[in-house]
Design a protein around this motif. Structure first.
Motif, mmCIF file in Angstrom:
data_model
loop_
_atom_site.group_PDB
_atom_site.id
_atom_site.type_symbol
_atom_site.label_atom_id
_atom_site.label_comp_id
_atom_site.label_asym_id
_atom_site.label_seq_id
_atom_site.Cartn_x
_atom_site.Cartn_y
_atom_site.Cartn_z
ATOM 1 N N PHE A 61 14.054 50.406 49.889
ATOM 2 C CA PHE A 61 13.243 49.254 48.872
ATOM 3 C C PHE A 61 14.302 48.296 48.896
ATOM 4 C CE2 PHE A 61 10.903 52.528 47.293
ATOM 5 C CZ PHE A 61 10.138 52.948 47.697
ATOM 6 N N ALA A 62 13.561 46.877 49.717
ATOM 7 C CA ALA A 62 14.657 45.394 49.473
ATOM 8 C C ALA A 62 13.622 44.339 48.629
ATOM 9 C CB ALA A 62 15.711 45.490 50.626
ATOM 10 N N THR A 63 15.383 43.766 48.694
ATOM 11 C CA THR A 63 14.764 42.587 48.364
ATOM 12 C C THR A 63 15.344 41.353 49.511
ATOM 13 O OG1 THR A 63 16.496 41.563 46.378
ATOM 14 C CG2 THR A 63 14.072 43.185 45.803
ATOM 15 N N GLY A 64 15.117 39.935 48.991
ATOM 16 C CA GLY A 64 15.615 38.875 49.729
ATOM 17 C C GLY A 64 16.803 38.325 48.314
ATOM 18 N N PRO A 65 17.697 37.625 49.436
ATOM 19 C CA PRO A 65 18.866 37.088 48.866
ATOM 20 C C PRO A 65 18.684 36.042 47.885
ATOM 21 C CG PRO A 65 18.885 36.726 51.156
ATOM 22 C CD PRO A 65 17.353 37.459 51.361
ATOM 23 N N LEU A 66 17.070 35.484 47.938
ATOM 24 C CA LEU A 66 16.987 34.344 47.521
ATOM 25 C C LEU A 66 15.375 34.908 45.851
ATOM 26 C CD1 LEU A 66 15.564 31.373 49.779
ATOM 27 C CD2 LEU A 66 17.789 31.918 48.605
ATOM 28 N N THR A 67 15.476 36.301 46.256
ATOM 29 C CA THR A 67 14.529 37.131 45.352
ATOM 30 C C THR A 67 14.859 36.999 43.973
ATOM 31 O OG1 THR A 67 13.797 38.744 46.699
ATOM 32 C CG2 THR A 67 12.736 38.977 44.727
ATOM 33 N N ALA A 68 13.606 35.962 42.790
ATOM 34 C CA ALA A 68 13.950 36.070 41.316
ATOM 35 C C ALA A 68 14.776 34.728 41.439
ATOM 36 C CB ALA A 68 14.683 36.925 40.800
ATOM 37 N N SER A 69 14.175 34.118 42.126
ATOM 38 C CA SER A 69 15.285 32.797 42.182
ATOM 39 C C SER A 69 14.809 31.318 41.984
ATOM 40 C CB SER A 69 15.795 32.058 43.391
ATOM 41 O OG SER A 69 15.294 32.167 44.429
ATOM 42 N N GLY A 70 13.776 31.639 41.776
ATOM 43 C CA GLY A 70 11.589 30.813 41.676
ATOM 44 C C GLY A 70 11.675 29.912 42.707
ATOM 45 N N ALA A 71 12.517 29.943 43.591
ATOM 46 C CA ALA A 71 11.849 29.813 44.977
ATOM 47 C C ALA A 71 10.146 30.046 45.583
ATOM 48 C CB ALA A 71 13.221 29.626 46.699
ATOM 49 N N PRO A 72 9.866 28.799 46.188
ATOM 50 C CA PRO A 72 8.402 29.094 46.355
ATOM 51 C C PRO A 72 8.497 30.271 47.655
ATOM 52 C CG PRO A 72 9.059 26.419 46.666
ATOM 53 C CD PRO A 72 10.282 27.647 45.630
ATOM 54 N N THR A 74 8.931 33.174 47.762
ATOM 55 C CA THR A 74 10.505 34.350 47.557
ATOM 56 C C THR A 74 9.367 35.942 46.633
ATOM 57 O OG1 THR A 74 11.529 33.460 45.616
ATOM 58 C CG2 THR A 74 12.034 32.947 48.565
ATOM 59 N N GLY A 75 8.426 35.432 46.202
ATOM 60 C CA GLY A 75 8.014 37.051 45.716
ATOM 61 C C GLY A 75 7.919 38.238 45.999
ATOM 62 N N ARG A 76 7.996 38.391 47.542
ATOM 63 C CA ARG A 76 8.254 39.778 48.069
ATOM 64 C C ARG A 76 9.075 41.165 48.204
ATOM 65 N NH1 ARG A 76 2.675 39.573 49.747
ATOM 66 N NH2 ARG A 76 3.326 41.460 50.727
ATOM 67 N N ALA A 77 8.779 41.529 48.765
ATOM 68 C CA ALA A 77 9.788 42.900 48.518
ATOM 69 C C ALA A 77 9.549 43.379 50.067
ATOM 70 C CB ALA A 77 9.848 43.426 47.385
ATOM 71 N N ARG A 90 7.934 57.133 63.380
ATOM 72 C CA ARG A 90 8.830 56.125 64.126
ATOM 73 C C ARG A 90 9.316 54.916 62.414
ATOM 74 N NH1 ARG A 90 4.626 53.248 67.291
ATOM 75 N NH2 ARG A 90 2.926 52.151 65.853
ATOM 76 N N TYR A 91 10.268 54.845 62.136
ATOM 77 C CA TYR A 91 10.297 53.565 61.754
ATOM 78 C C TYR A 91 9.658 52.755 61.555
ATOM 79 C CZ TYR A 91 13.740 50.403 59.364
ATOM 80 O OH TYR A 91 14.216 49.471 58.342
ATOM 81 N N THR A 92 9.998 52.381 60.076
ATOM 82 C CA THR A 92 8.162 51.368 60.168
ATOM 83 C C THR A 92 8.449 50.552 58.680
ATOM 84 O OG1 THR A 92 6.654 53.136 60.850
ATOM 85 C CG2 THR A 92 5.759 51.292 59.111
ATOM 86 N N VAL A 93 8.442 49.286 59.190
ATOM 87 C CA VAL A 93 9.506 48.069 57.694
ATOM 88 C C VAL A 93 7.286 47.830 57.322
ATOM 89 C CG1 VAL A 93 9.656 45.875 57.389
ATOM 90 C CG2 VAL A 93 10.731 47.403 58.800
ATOM 91 N N SER A 94 7.189 47.715 55.391
ATOM 92 C CA SER A 94 6.306 46.933 55.147
ATOM 93 C C SER A 94 6.235 46.216 53.590
ATOM 94 C CB SER A 94 4.990 48.338 54.519
ATOM 95 O OG SER A 94 4.308 47.607 54.348
ATOM 96 N N SER A 95 5.567 44.953 53.289
ATOM 97 C CA SER A 95 5.930 44.047 52.917
ATOM 98 C C SER A 95 5.140 44.601 51.570
ATOM 99 C CB SER A 95 6.452 43.272 52.856
ATOM 100 O OG SER A 95 4.982 42.323 53.696
ATOM 101 N N PHE A 96 5.425 44.007 50.630
ATOM 102 C CA PHE A 96 4.847 43.927 49.443
ATOM 103 C C PHE A 96 4.527 42.964 48.587
ATOM 104 C CE2 PHE A 96 8.109 47.122 48.670
ATOM 105 C CZ PHE A 96 8.065 46.456 47.025
ATOM 106 N N GLY A 101 9.959 43.071 43.534
ATOM 107 C CA GLY A 101 11.435 42.757 43.779
ATOM 108 C C GLY A 101 12.067 41.857 43.055
ATOM 109 N N ALA A 102 11.453 41.028 42.179
ATOM 110 C CA ALA A 102 12.096 39.978 41.117
ATOM 111 C C ALA A 102 12.707 41.023 40.053
ATOM 112 C CB ALA A 102 11.254 39.058 40.480
ATOM 113 N N GLU A 103 11.422 42.458 39.311
ATOM 114 C CA GLU A 103 12.798 42.808 38.160
ATOM 115 C C GLU A 103 13.951 43.711 38.867
ATOM 116 O OE1 GLU A 103 12.000 43.215 35.355
ATOM 117 O OE2 GLU A 103 10.016 41.669 35.060
ATOM 118 N N LEU A 104 13.627 43.946 40.471
ATOM 119 C CA LEU A 104 15.053 45.327 40.975
ATOM 120 C C LEU A 104 16.287 43.903 41.074
ATOM 121 C CD1 LEU A 104 15.786 47.101 41.914
ATOM 122 C CD2 LEU A 104 15.576 46.514 44.336
ATOM 123 N N ARG A 105 15.909 43.098 41.053
ATOM 124 C CA ARG A 105 17.577 41.867 41.618
ATOM 125 C C ARG A 105 17.757 41.159 39.754
ATOM 126 N NH1 ARG A 105 18.122 38.116 45.276
ATOM 127 N NH2 ARG A 105 20.274 37.669 44.035
#
Length: 132
Positions: A61-72, A74-77, A90-96, A101-105
């Motif tokens: 599970f991963a967030t992006g570098p702008l998650t929880a920054s308040g930038a529009p 950026t609320g996905r993980a 096979r290797y799969t990617v999904s977003s939610f 994500g903000a709580e993890l950050r």
């Protein structure tokens, strides 16, 4: 941007081992964002012949570098790993979306790596870089 990003929390459910580390700044720069960094971790840690339900497989599970920054926008993980739902597996990617994500950050981590199979159910809680 990279000075606050790249903290990994790793849990092995089988051994109950907990590991915390910071990614190398080169990996953060070269694989910018949750999708790229998680893919790099996966391909570094999991051999290609591992099946989805093998103990050596990981779920990331991963967030992006702008998650929880308040930038529009950026609320996905993301969640990445080998999926048993595809044939062949096979290797799969999904977003939610949502607050996860903000709580993890805000707890001090950007990436959660889960490996192994637990012998019985466990509940892990993460708060401000401390496991509970």
């Amino acid at each position: 941007m990279t000075q606050d990003y790249g903290y990994v929390f790793r849990v092995d459910l089988h051994t109950k081992k907990i590991d915390r580390y910071r990614l190398d700044s080169d990996i953060i720069r070269d694989f910018l964002g949750g999708v790229g960094v998680a893919a790099r971790i996966y391909w570094d840690k999991v051999p290609p012949d591992i099946k989805a339900f093998d103990e050596e497989n990981v779920l990331i599970f991963a967030t992006g570098p702008l998650t929880a920054s308040g930038a529009p926008g950026t609320g996905r993980a993301i969640v990445e790993g080998k999926s048993p739902q595809s044939y062949p597996e096979r290797y799969t990617v999904s977003s939610f979306g949502g607050e996860w994500g903000a709580e993890l950050r805000l707890a001090g981590y950007d990436i959660l790596v889960i490996r192994g199979k637990a012998k019985k159910p466990y509940i892990y809680g993460l708060r401000m870089r401390r496991l509970k």
